[in-house]
Scaffold this motif. Structure first.
Motif, short mmCIF file in Angstrom:
data_model
loop_
_atom_site.label_atom_id
_atom_site.label_comp_id
_atom_site.label_asym_id
_atom_site.label_seq_id
_atom_site.Cartn_x
_atom_site.Cartn_y
_atom_site.Cartn_z
N ASN A 167 -24.97 -16.97 -30.28
CA ASN A 167 -24.02 -17.06 -29.18
C ASN A 167 -24.53 -16.32 -27.95
O ASN A 167 -25.54 -15.61 -28.00
CB ASN A 167 -22.66 -16.47 -29.61
CG ASN A 167 -21.98 -17.33 -30.65
OD1 ASN A 167 -21.86 -18.54 -30.48
ND2 ASN A 167 -21.53 -16.71 -31.74
N ASP A 260 -18.50 -10.82 -24.92
CA ASP A 260 -18.71 -12.00 -25.74
C ASP A 260 -18.28 -13.28 -25.00
O ASP A 260 -17.19 -13.33 -24.43
CB ASP A 260 -17.93 -11.87 -27.05
CG ASP A 260 -18.08 -13.12 -27.92
OD1 ASP A 260 -19.22 -13.49 -28.23
OD2 ASP A 260 -17.05 -13.71 -28.27
N SER A 262 -18.58 -16.45 -26.52
CA SER A 262 -18.56 -17.53 -27.50
C SER A 262 -17.38 -18.47 -27.29
O SER A 262 -17.40 -19.61 -27.76
CB SER A 262 -18.54 -16.97 -28.92
OG SER A 262 -17.42 -16.13 -29.13
N HIS A 267 -21.96 -22.41 -29.69
CA HIS A 267 -23.16 -21.75 -30.19
C HIS A 267 -24.36 -22.70 -30.09
O HIS A 267 -24.21 -23.93 -30.04
CB HIS A 267 -22.98 -21.30 -31.65
CG HIS A 267 -22.84 -22.42 -32.64
ND1 HIS A 267 -21.66 -22.65 -33.33
CD2 HIS A 267 -23.69 -23.41 -33.04
CE1 HIS A 267 -21.82 -23.70 -34.12
NE2 HIS A 267 -23.03 -24.18 -33.96
#
Length: 324
Positions: A167, A260, A262, A267
């Protein structure tokens, strides 16, 4: 027709039709190579290379077909040598890997350390570059393995096996407005100049896809192949970084804030590939196994037997890959 002549024409192409450079690389003379190429053309009754005076200018259509077959023959010859070495020198040889800076810096060090410890007589060489450079290295036989993520359409000449998912993270300085934000949206990100991988905005990349779905046109002010270089320019305040999460070092990068991403970008999957028809040495199977534990020798051989990349992808569809 001689094997040496086939090697000469293949090497001339690898050296961008520069006969002098080819001769230097093969430790022979330029006139010797030119003579052998002419002799092969006379025997076949065709021109392999177009010329302007004494200089080679292009590969002819017929010549391209000859060169493609020559490369296949030379690959088979190389495989015969590897078969011999597998029985006479099972733990000796070379392993050439072409990959990106991020993979080389963050994904491979421990794997390579253990590999060298296990096979001290195998000389390991790493070549770093962009996806197009990596695919070219592997396709031309300069690299045994290509390890890459982006631009999979470049690797049609290789068998590509999935290894793991990874990711991305948004990286900013602690003073940046996004540093204290939670639930960052793609619209939030589009409001700032970005720094990301040079291949991050390939049409097939997950970054490009996410912005296109939101009908946004991000402003990429700086791109590079190295995650460490990107972080340097984030520190300089040039823009917001979008890099692989694995490239964030909690100790070295403690002055930065990693968020993050993601939820913004799907991904990506890192794959390892090798040329079709290649003979894989025992230590090559072992390298793949340590890099991706699900790639046992039996699994790899089954994938090779399928030959069609779509069938290979379907074979791995139900395997839960690790996430890094």
């Amino acid at each position: 027709m001689k094997l040496q002549q086939l090697r000469y024409i293949a090497e001339v192409v690898k050296h961008n039709l520069n006969v002098s450079s080819t001769a230097e690389n093969l430790y022979t003379s330029q006139p010797g190579i030119s003579k052998q190429v002419r002799m092969l053309e006379d025997e076949l009754g065709i021109q392999i290379f177009g010329r302007s005076g004494k200089h080679l200018t292009h590969v002819t259509p017929a010549g391209q077909q000859v060169i493609d077959i020559a490369n296949d023959i030379l690959s088979k010859v190389d495989s015969i040598k590897k078969v011999s070495e597998e029985y006479t020198k099972p733990n000796q040889g070379e392993l050439n890997i072409a990959t990106t800076d991020t993979q080389a810096r963050y994904a491979l060090p421990q794997i390579i350390r253990e590999f060298i410890k296990r096979y001290p007589k195998v000389n390991l060489h790493m070549h770093q570059g962009t996806p197009s450079q990596i695919s070219e290295q592997a396709a031309r036989g300069y690299a045994d393995f290509a390890i890459a993520t982006e631009a999979m359409h470049l690797y049609t000449d290789l068998i590509m096996l999935p290894c793991y998912h990874w990711n991305r993270s948004i990286v900013v300085t602690r003073e940046h407005p996004l540093a204290s934000r939670t639930n960052i949206t793609i619209e939030d990100l589009a409001a700032y100049p970005l720094v990301t991988y040079v291949f991050g905005f390939d049409k097939a990349s997950e970054i490009e896809k996410s912005f296109k779905r939101a009908n946004l046109d991000p402003r990429v002010v700086f791109s590079a192949t190295s995650a460490d270089v990107l972080k340097t320019y984030v520190r300089l305040g040039l823009g917001v970084g979008v890099i692989a999460s694995m490239a964030i070092d909690p100790t070295v990068d403690k002055d930065l804030v990693a968020i993050d991403a993601s939820h913004l970008f799907a991904h990506s999957t890192t794959k390892i590939g090798f040329r079709r028809g290649s003979f894989l040495r025992g230590y090559m199977y072992d390298f793949m196994l340590h890099f991706a534990p699900h790639l046992t020798r039996d699994v790899v051989e089954k994938a090779v037997a399928l030959r069609d990349q779509q069938l290979i992808d379907e074979m791995f569809a139900d395997i839960a890959l690790p996430v890094r």
